[in-house]
Design a protein around this motif. Sequence first.
Motif, PDB file in Angstrom:
ATOM      1  N   PRO A  35       0.832  -1.216   0.000  1.00 43.55           N
ATOM      2  CA  PRO A  35       0.000   0.000   0.000  1.00 43.55           C
ATOM      3  C   PRO A  35       0.858   1.254   0.000  1.00 43.55           C
ATOM      4  CG  PRO A  35      -0.709  -1.550   1.703  1.00 43.55           C
ATOM      5  CD  PRO A  35       0.570  -2.074   1.146  1.00 43.55           C
ATOM      6  N   GLN A  36       0.287   2.330  -0.440  1.00 47.68           N
ATOM      7  CA  GLN A  36       1.010   3.597  -0.548  1.00 47.68           C
ATOM      8  C   GLN A  36       1.598   4.033   0.800  1.00 47.68           C
ATOM      9  OE1 GLN A  36      -1.331   6.693  -2.330  1.00 47.68           O
ATOM     10  NE2 GLN A  36       0.306   8.196  -2.297  1.00 47.68           N
ATOM     11  N   PHE A  71       5.900  -7.453   3.164  1.00 48.18           N
ATOM     12  CA  PHE A  71       6.759  -6.594   2.347  1.00 48.18           C
ATOM     13  C   PHE A  71       8.216  -7.078   2.483  1.00 48.18           C
ATOM     14  CE2 PHE A  71       7.604  -1.762   1.469  1.00 48.18           C
ATOM     15  CZ  PHE A  71       8.331  -2.104   0.344  1.00 48.18           C
ATOM     16  N   VAL A  72       8.690  -7.813   1.482  1.00 52.71           N
ATOM     17  CA  VAL A  72       9.999  -8.473   1.556  1.00 52.71           C
ATOM     18  C   VAL A  72      11.140  -7.467   1.703  1.00 52.71           C
ATOM     19  CG1 VAL A  72      11.666  -9.847   0.229  1.00 52.71           C
ATOM     20  CG2 VAL A  72       9.279 -10.556   0.347  1.00 52.71           C
ATOM     21  N   ALA A  73      11.119  -6.408   0.897  1.00 50.15           N
ATOM     22  CA  ALA A  73      12.217  -5.432   0.940  1.00 50.15           C
ATOM     23  C   ALA A  73      12.341  -4.791   2.319  1.00 50.15           C
ATOM     24  CB  ALA A  73      12.014  -4.357  -0.122  1.00 50.15           C
ATOM     25  N   ALA A  74      11.194  -4.508   2.963  1.00 52.49           N
ATOM     26  CA  ALA A  74      11.226  -3.906   4.302  1.00 52.49           C
ATOM     27  C   ALA A  74      11.819  -4.878   5.313  1.00 52.49           C
ATOM     28  CB  ALA A  74       9.816  -3.489   4.714  1.00 52.49           C
ATOM     29  N   HIS A  75      11.471  -6.169   5.194  1.00 54.90           N
ATOM     30  CA  HIS A  75      12.057  -7.174   6.083  1.00 54.90           C
ATOM     31  C   HIS A  75      13.573  -7.247   5.871  1.00 54.90           C
ATOM     32  CE1 HIS A  75       8.553  -8.884   8.011  1.00 54.90           C
ATOM     33  NE2 HIS A  75       7.928  -9.051   6.852  1.00 54.90           N
ATOM     34  N   CYS A  76      13.996  -7.193   4.606  1.00 56.41           N
ATOM     35  CA  CYS A  76      15.432  -7.256   4.304  1.00 56.41           C
ATOM     36  C   CYS A  76      16.178  -6.059   4.900  1.00 56.41           C
ATOM     37  CB  CYS A  76      15.657  -7.297   2.794  1.00 56.41           C
ATOM     38  SG  CYS A  76      15.196  -8.853   2.007  1.00 56.41           S
TER      39      CYS A  76
END
Length: 405
Positions: A35-36, A71-76
């Motif tokens: 989401p935005q 959200f994969v990138a945020a976890h990374c």
Amino acid sequence: RWIAIPPRALQIAGILATLVLAAYLWFQLSAPAPPQEAMRWYNEGLQAINANSWSRASKRLERSLQQAPNFVAAHCRLAEIYQQLDMRDRAQEQMLAALGNRTRNSDEEDLRIATQASLAAKWPEAIQAAQRRLKSAEAPITAPPDLARWYSSAGQNKPAIEICNAILAKDPSHPGALLRLANVHANLNEPSKSRPLYQKARASFESLSSPEGLAEVDLALARIAPTVPESITLATQAETLARQSKNNALIAQAILVRAERLESQGKFEESRNLYLDAIQIAESNGLYATVVNGWIDLAYSPYFQGNFESAVNDFQKAISLAVRYHTQRAEARGRTALATAYTNSNQAALALPLLDQSFSFYTQAGLRTQAVQTILFKGQAFQKLNRFAEARTAFQAALKQSELP
């Protein structure tokens, strides 16, 4: 003998296979865009990472994951921050969460691969994935800083310098690139290049109101300061700034620098108390690598006083902790330190297998500088054993490795 399968069974099996394939493809297809609101918090997290504001970045990314838990990138990115803060258990939790979700595109998949490799100190793998991100049409502006960071972590100074200079050509005040470039030149013992860069990084961090970034600058300058009083003053400033942002990893590291400098002046009791303070802070906050490195630093106190037997015992305790906490790089450092203590206490034969273990880890991790050091120490151990031909071979190998670009 062949068994006849009814056509109806074949038809059902075909349908099931199609459904399984469809389910597999559904899982493998790109995940929906977050989401935005999640993207807003994520982008603010990236800005905080560029400013080395790790605490601020972690809060922004946590908000992003509240909006988009998959959200994969945020976890990374959160895994990377926790690793930076030496909170390794939490870093692994975030990495497992990243691995358990679908990626949106090839760039996010490469970010996941690179992050997982970097957590395991597998720098060549991290670099390969980062290079793919750099060439991808989807690669964000974070790809070059990531690549520079992993090049420098692997001791590949030349490409790290090139990437940092390319970033600074587009953004001369990029704080992360300035600090990274300054650190590389400091590691190369080039103070005439590193000091001006540190000052530029300081100005950039000040403009961003980043106490953590300023603390990192002061801590780096403390490590290369030409005099003990200057080093202690800078380390004290770094500790004060780190306390403002509640960055316990930086607090402990600043105290360790002060302890090392006092130790160099022969103030062993005072330095010991500081070492124990730093270890206590690290231990109470689960900063396992800092705990192990603190015990290794403390073990050097009897080592510098010529009490190698006591140093051997302390280094062995530090290695046991490293094994318990799964801090492989700290374990390799401990083994190397123990090997030098053995060499200096006329037990050089015991040093050789330890150095082989450290060399194996550093080579696999792509840490060339540390690998070269272990070869040099191995040459010294061979000298102690009067195995001069093998010592000469080791020294020649170290020289050859150090001359590589």
